[in-house]
Enzyme design. Structure first.
Site, PDB file in Angstrom:
ATOM      1  N   GLU A 108       0.830  -1.212   0.000  1.00  0.00           N
ATOM      2  CA  GLU A 108       0.000   0.000   0.000  1.00  0.00           C
ATOM      3  C   GLU A 108       0.863   1.260   0.000  1.00  0.00           C
ATOM      4  OE1 GLU A 108      -2.978  -0.516  -0.698  1.00  0.00           O
ATOM      5  OE2 GLU A 108      -3.025  -2.642  -0.188  1.00  0.00           O
ATOM      6  N   ARG A 121     -15.503  -9.035  -6.510  1.00  0.00           N
ATOM      7  CA  ARG A 121     -14.570  -9.900  -7.230  1.00  0.00           C
ATOM      8  C   ARG A 121     -14.242 -11.177  -6.459  1.00  0.00           C
ATOM      9  NH1 ARG A 121      -9.885  -5.892  -5.507  1.00  0.00           N
ATOM     10  NH2 ARG A 121     -11.025  -4.261  -6.542  1.00  0.00           N
TER      11      ARG A 121
END
Ligand code: MLT
Ligand code: ZN
Length: 947
Positions: free
Chosen positions: A374, A878
């Site tokens: 991240e 997803r």
């Protein structure tokens, strides 16, 4: 990042069972869900009356490129009591072509007012309408069209809106957790957001495409009860009283230009801790970690890791961290592992919280990896962003690769050998997917939200990372770093395309054409197998061919592509190291490799840096070398050879005997390295499950792991200070040993588990060693068939406040050998507002399916009640899309293939799972073929070679 921690394949075969209670329960759930849905729908469809709905015919998913937003003034009020939100946004925009209407994204929002102002501040009367299909708000001036703007001229549209915060975990949503720090536990509601890739439009009307970067002035209204704070991308500018007595309004500083999906809002009563970041290139800044009350002590590891990693990145990119502050927050309900919201990264709790009592070495590495990923995005993804999602690999592949550089700061101190782990964490899993016709190229067109979210897959993340790693290996780390630095510098606060990236690489290198080389890896799916034929003691002939795991699937290929690559060749021989790259080109019929000095053997593709596998005309030479205890083949080479030879066996390219024979080196030379063993344990687990628990294989493996089991023996825990990799290795070996029914392992696990079970409900819990706890819980629970004991563990799971411990129990509950209990677990998991978080639903379904006794319970439910499931989890999710290939991956009969086909026909709306469905079908077809071709041969070899 992978989206959640998945356990290694606890998968099994199937038995038919349909339980009446499942059906009744499903009916009950679907009735409730339907009622709730209707209410939501009514709210959602509350569009402005008497406005014409634009006909879908003249709408499309992409927004017009001639209306360009430049600035958002956004006020949001998440009402934590009502769990609804209201908001007001003023968007300034330019127009480059006269427009009949303004089209921007809005979805699941009710619009209350719209006002439009011309660049000269004249009010323009408008009508507006929402379109759910295209997720847009269309604003039409009542008379005339909107003229183009000159520089520094802007239209302003102001929209008031409201929406719901419950029943979802994307957009702006509410999340709940138990505060345990007071006299008695109490439930707290917070509000948080997750927009990537297309969910900002569910929180405020906006131009929700990554290229539309704009500045933001954000204000959040929060409760005024002392403990609540409000956070966003930028530091707080001021806090004022109101708009009501019990509320405060927090205004944040203006952001730099950014994409909508990076905006973030958090209103919570979290506790915080901070560190100062040494900014090698600018002013120091503060990094603050926000955690649910009661969990704040578990953030130390993450905070220190994040500090080391971000300081490393500032130096590596040689570009200052772009914002004045950086926060990290753990959100109790979080749909993915984490999201790189600029200035405030939000995480699932298991991706951030870690303490040594409840978190294993594996959990710790996972936390550091997610953080490293991240934080890499703060530059790659946030400062520069893909123009459109077809290039999402530029964000994700890059972050997934750079993440290893960030991790090296910890790995070097703590002996994680993180570079070696790349093979097992990123490379091998995607080589499996990418050996199917159902795979896709790294760059792939996508238009709808379903298509877009489906692109956040192993191809973008793992293959993206793998081809960047390959590129760095042939341009060299210094050139790579320079090109990256210049690339980011040049495009900062802007958007980029794949070609831009390679262009910058090409400017830094001489002698090769990076764009041309890399386009063979980026714009076509798959990868080659390089075949090596010995011509003489010094020369070898190399050829390439596309590698397909199922040779029969070639016939299904419809994509027009040469399927030839620029393959970088490196090698090692018994007497030489060929680090200098040679090229096997797409146009080369063959390439003759001259290794200089006469050699006994050659091994191609050092450290498996090239994204390909290798076949040898003489595997015996390699096997002999592997069995040489003095061998110069390193752990990555050994891992690669194991991987490649089993893939070649699987694809019926070499006899399976060769693969099995190669694997004997593990015992012969007493292999003790984690990475090769990890390849072996994963391979044998799959093989064992495909062969339906073959006794011969069980005997072979039990024998093969005899020495390594003694080496990692859990009885020795505490005798010596085990390193990180020893802990990972022990867990892997024990999992395989217990699965094979090895008595030492089962005895140990059972004793530990019953000690734990007996301590449940007493004043002091006796937990197994944290690094093997998951194994003990899992194989302990496998022996449980009675509801009393299962319930004891379930109650502990529900009570458990530590996310890492909770995750371990969550998986173990699915290991029971009672079908009734598995059904019960599945039913609990799908209760709306029940004890199990929505974020965990698909994970639990997969865990149950991975239990051989559970597969049919899940599969029967899924194929008969898909409608119910999609009321719990949106088909746009997803993870839900991935569930189908995950739960069906061991099916290997024509009957199962037909069931799958019927399921697809019955429920044709696949949402984000369209590609995953094709993959699932191809896998079963392949399994059928594999069984026909390999099963008998394997059994024969095992019979002949097992004593
Ligand atoms: C990531 O960090 O790779 C993604 O943001 C995952 C996600 O939240 O969709
Ligand atoms: Zn990412």
């Amino acid at each position: 990042m992978g989206f959640f921690d998945t356990a290694i394949g606890w998968v099994g075969q199937n038995k038919a069972v349909t339980v009446l209670s499942v059906l009744l329960f499903a009916f009950f759930i679907s009735t409730i869900a339907l009622a709730v849905q209707k209410n939501n729908l009514a709210a959602e469809l509350k569009t402005c009356e008497s406005t014409p709905t634009p006909t879908p015919g003249n709408l499309q998913h992409r927004l017009p490129s001639s209306i360009i937003p430049t600035h958002y003034e956004l006020l949001l009020h998440p009402d934590l009591g009502e769990q609804k939100f209201t908001g007001k946004v003023t968007i300034s925009f330019r127009i480059t072509e006269a427009a009949q209407r303004i089209i921007l994204n809005s979805y699941k929002l009710a619009i209350t007012t719209v006002t439009l102002q011309s660049p000269t501040s004249q009010a323009i009367e408008t009508a507006h309408a929402l379109n759910e299909t295209y997720q847009v708000l269309v604003i039409t001036p009542k008379s005339g069209q909107l003229a183009t703007t000159a520089d520094n001229q802007f239209y302003k549209v102001t929209i008031e809106f409201n929406g719901e915060m419950t029943g979802k975990n994307v957009g702006l949503y509410s999340s709940k957790y138990m505060r345990l720090d007071g006299a008695s536990p109490r439930e707290v509601t917070i509000s948080s957001s997750k927009f990537q890739p297309t969910y900002a439009r569910q929180a405020f009307p906006c131009f929700d495409e990554p290229e539309f970067k704009a500045t933001y002035n954000i204000s959040l209204i929060r409760p005024n009860d002392g403990e609540y704070i409000a956070l966003s991308n930028m530091p707080e500018e001021e806090t004022t009283d109101g708009p009501a007595n019990n509320l405060k309004t927090v205004k944040f500083e203006e952001s730099p230009p950014m994409s909508t999906y990076l905006a973030v809002f958090l209103v919570a009563d979290f506790k915080h801790d901070d560190v100062e970041i040494e900014n090698a290139l600018g002013e120091n800044f503060k990094m603050t970690m926000y955690l649910p009350a009661g969990q704040q002590d578990k953030g130390k590891f993450a905070l220190n890791a994040a500090k080391d990693i971000i300081e490393y990145y500032i130096k590596y990119f040689n570009i200052k961290y772009p914002l004045p502050k950086l926060d990290m927050a753990a959100i109790p309900d979080y749909v993915s592992g984490a999201t790189e919201h600029w200035g405030l990264v939000t995480f699932r709790e298991t991706s951030l919280l870690w303490d040594e009592k409840e978190g294993s070495a594996r959990n710790r590495q996972r936390v550091a990896s997610v953080i490293s990923h991240e934080l890499a995005h703060m530059w790659f993804g946030n400062l520069i962003t893909c123009k459109w999602w077809n290039d999402v690999w530029l964000n994700e592949g890059f972050a997934s690769y750079i993440e290893y550089k960030g991790l090296s700061v910890i790995s070097e101190n703590e002996g994680w050998q993180i570079d070696e782990q790349f093979l097992i964490e990123d490379l091998h899993s995607v080589l499996e997917l990418d050996s199917k016709v159902a795979s896709h190229a790294i760059t792939q067109d996508a238009t709808t939200p379903d298509e877009i979210t489906a692109l956040f897959d192993a191809i973008a993340y793992n293959k993206g990372a793998s081809v960047i790693r390959m590129m760095e290996s042939f341009v060299g780390p210094a050139v790579f770093q320079k090109a990256v630095e210049k690339f980011i510098n040049n495009f900062q606060f802007k958007s980029v395309e794949t070609a831009d990236f390679f262009h910058y690489m090409d400017q830094e290198v001489t002698g090769i054409n990076v764009t041309e080389i890399m386009s063979t890896w980026i714009h076509q799916k798959g990868y080659p197998v390089v075949t090596v034929k010995k011509l003489s003691a010094t020369t070898y002939e190399l050829t390439q061919e596309r590698f397909l795991i199922n040779p029969d699937s070639k016939a299904q290929e419809t994509e027009q592509s040469p399927f030839r690559w620029h393959v970088p060749i490196t090698y090692v021989t018994d007497v030489a190291n060929g680090d200098k790259v040679e090229w096997l080109k797409p146009t080369d019929e063959k390439h003759t490799l001259n290794v200089g000095a006469a050699s006994k053997w050659v091994k191609i593709n050092n450290k498996q840096e090239g994204y390909y596998i290798v076949n040898y005309d003489n595997w015996d030479e390699i096997i002999t070398e592997l069995n040489n205890v003095e061998s110069k083949l390193g752990p990555m080479d050994r891992a690669q050879l194991l991987h490649d030879v089993f893939k070649l066996g699987d694809s019926m390219t070499v006899p399976y005997n060769t693969a099995l024979k190669l694997s004997t080196y593990l015992k012969e030379t007493n292999e003790t390295e984690y990475v090769p063993w990890s390849v072996a344990t994963n391979t044998f687990t799959s093989l064992y499950l495909l062969l339906d628990h073959s006794l011969e294989l069980q005997t072979y493996i039990t024998n093969l792991i005899e020495l390594i089991y003694d080496y990692v023996d859990p009885q020795k825990i505490g005798e010596a200070d085990d390193g990180h990799l020893m802990k990972l290795l022990r867990e892997k070996i024990m999992n395989l040993a217990c699965r094979m029914g090895q008595s030492k392992c089962l005895r140990y696990v059972s004793a530990e588990f019953y000690t734990y079970l007996d301590s449940l409900g007493t004043a002091e819990l006796v937990k197994p060693d944290v690094d093997i706890r998951q194994t003990v819980y899992y194989y302990g629970m496998k022996g449980i068939t009675n509801a009393v004991d299962w319930d004891k563990v379930y109650d502990q799971f529900i009570k458990e406040n530590d996310p890492q411990e909770r995750a371990k129990l969550m998986e173990a509950l699915a290991a029971t050998s009672s079908k009734q209990l598995l059904t019960k677990y599945m039913n609990i998991a799908q209760q709306k507002d029940g004890p199990i978080k929505q974020q965990d639903y698909v994970t639990i379904m997969q865990y149950i399916a991975y239990n051989p006794l559970g597969i049919d319970i899940v599969w029967d439910y899924v194929r008969n009640h898909w409608d119910n499931i999609t009321q719990i989890i949106d088909v746009n999710d997803r993870t839900l899309g991935r569930m189908i290939p995950n739960i069906t991956k061991r099916f290997s009969t024509a009957a199962k293939l037909q069931e799958l086909q019927l399921f697809f026909e019955r429920f044709p709306i696949a949402g984000a799972g369209a590609a995953a469905r094709i993959e699932a079908r191809e896998t079963i077809e392949y399994n059928i073929k594999w069984m026909e071709h390999n099963k008998a041969a394997i059994e024969k070899w095992l019979q002949e070679n097992t004593v």
